[in-house]
Design an enzyme around this catalytic site. Structure first.
Site, mmCIF file in Angstrom:
data_model
loop_
_atom_site.group_PDB
_atom_site.id
_atom_site.type_symbol
_atom_site.label_atom_id
_atom_site.label_comp_id
_atom_site.label_asym_id
_atom_site.label_seq_id
_atom_site.Cartn_x
_atom_site.Cartn_y
_atom_site.Cartn_z
ATOM 1 C CG ASP A 194 -5.352 1.794 -0.486
ATOM 2 O OD1 ASP A 194 -6.314 1.668 0.300
ATOM 3 O OD2 ASP A 194 -5.048 0.921 -1.321
ATOM 4 C CG HIS A 206 -2.054 -1.002 1.045
ATOM 5 N ND1 HIS A 206 -2.029 -2.226 1.667
ATOM 6 C CD2 HIS A 206 -3.201 -0.965 0.315
ATOM 7 C CE1 HIS A 206 -3.126 -2.894 1.346
ATOM 8 N NE2 HIS A 206 -3.850 -2.156 0.521
#
Length: 426
Positions: free
Chosen positions: A197, A156
């Site tokens: 994200d 991420h």
């Protein structure tokens, strides 16, 4: 013109290069927090639950001027001098190709893949001219987004965000969407993809809940990460002033619709969105001239873009699989060390990349992309499903080479059911 743009950005660089100016970073920083956490454990034989909650707060205080957020000297010069020349520029000419190698592009842009790609897409779709955007503010906004992703996260990080943004662009080019979306839809979709994200801490929602993290409390244990990504994106939108020339009502509508797109990426709500989408497809009443229906399709497109890694060719897909599994295992290592109870799929001693990927494709990815192919039965959809089948077969081949792979596969079937409820790092 280009000369004026260069002078303005050069002025920003000179201001930021003054002695004593410290590059700042907004939001959480798991690497620093966990490093402190680990150092503390070297001193104390045991760590209480209260200390865990305190040390995993992820909060950092800001020391520099709000006006100068967004770019370091060397990063800004990279943007000016390197992003749009040579091989990187050639790659951007094929940004709509499904085989676009985001890892190579990130290397060619010296780690600026998200800024370079998103700026190019804004230009390609005519958004800069249509919305009368200030190019310097746009650059600063994109750099702030890129800096708010944690490069320490194996998965991420800003490269993942760039990959999702590129996939979203491919979906927006599909005939059904291309013939119906408005510039407003494209703008929201690209911003949501780039920020979906934002400030991800590298751990999942159950981890935040069981450590009584302040974000879990703030969002009442519901779509904790997605709510945080959305609110972080809103903060950067307001801070950058990129859309300050738009009416206040339009800005509020923008923030709300971006939020609806980002919240749709919560994997625990996949069945909710998938059932609604399937129902419309079964009834044949999905009308893209209806803004609500069009927004639902964009939500599904972002969901697909977010988990499209197994739809890429094997060389790219395998890299993503290794990265996301390493992030799972890193969380599991922390949970073991501090006796927090290892989350499903996070134990490197009992799980394997092959088992995790096979389960993920079977229980989560294939159902979603099968419905997307019903909506958009194009060459791209068939290519994606074809890659899923080939990649799944490759992982099964590797799985057979592993000891006790049958037991691990049986265990994953249960874990994958839990995954739909709580565990995919959304």
């Amino acid at each position: 013109d280009q000369t004026a743009l260069y002078i303005r950005m050069l002025g920003d660089v000179r201001v930021r290069s003054r002695a004593g100016f410290e590059t700042e970073r907004r939001g959480s920083h798991p690497y620093i927090d966990f490093r402190i956490f680990h150092a503390q454990s070297e001193i104390e034989a045991s760590v209480s639950a209260r200390n865990i909650r305190r040390l995993l707060s992820f909060q950092r205080y800001l020391r520099s001027s709000r006006f100068f957020r967004g770019a370091t000297v060397c990063r800004s010069l990279n943007i000016l001098d390197e992003d749009y020349n040579g091989q990187a520029k050639c790659m951007l000419e094929k940004v709509g190709n499904w085989n676009f190698d985001i890892f190579l592009f990130d290397r060619l842009t010296n780690g600026n893949s998200l800024v370079s790609l998103t700026f190019h897409l804004f230009s390609l779709h005519g958004l800069i001219e249509y919305f009368h955007l200030d190019m310097v503010k746009l650059r600063r906004f994109l750099v702030m987004i890129q800096e708010d992703y944690h490069s320490q996260n194996p998965y991420h990080n800003a490269v993942h965000a760039a990959d999702v943004t590129q996939a979203m662009h491919c979906y927006l080019k599909e005939p059904k969407l291309a013939n119906s979306v408005t510039p407003w839809d494209i703008l929201l979709s690209l911003i949501a993809a780039a920020t979906h994200d934002l400030d991800h801490p590298g751990v999942n929602q159950p981890f935040l809940i069981k450590t009584n993290h302040y974000l879990a409390t703030l969002y009442k244990n519901t779509s904790v990460l997605e709510n945080h990504h959305w609110r972080s994106a809103v903060g950067l939108l307001r801070e950058s002033g990129l859309f300050s020339h738009l009416p206040l009502e339009s800005r509020h509508e923008m923030e709300a619709q971006i939020g609806a797109l980002i919240l749709a990426t919560d994997i625990s709500r996949q069945n909710e969105y998938l059932s609604l989408f399937r129902s419309h497809l079964d009834k044949g009443d999905l009308h893209l001239d209806d803004g609500r229906h069009r927004h639902l399709v964009l939500q599904m497109a972002l969901k697909c873009a977010d988990i499209c890694n197994p739809c890429r060719n094997w060389e790219l897909s395998k890299q993503w699989s290794e990265k996301v599994t390493e992030e799972f295992f890193h969380q599991g290592d922390i949970e073991k060390k501090y006796h927090l109870g290892v989350s499903p799929l996070c134990d490197r001693q009992t799980e394997s990349i092959a088992n995790i990927q096979i389960g993920f494709m079977t229980y989560l990815q294939e159902p979603l992309f099968t419905e997307w192919a019903r909506f958009s039965d194009t060459r791209l959809s068939q290519t994606m499903l074809g890659h899923v089948g080939l990649n799944k077969a490759s992982w099964k081949g590797l799985q057979r080479q592993q000891p006790s792979s049958e037991d691990a596969s049986a265990a994953f079937e249960l874990n994958s059911q839990l995954l739909t409820q709580e565990n995919r790092l959304s």
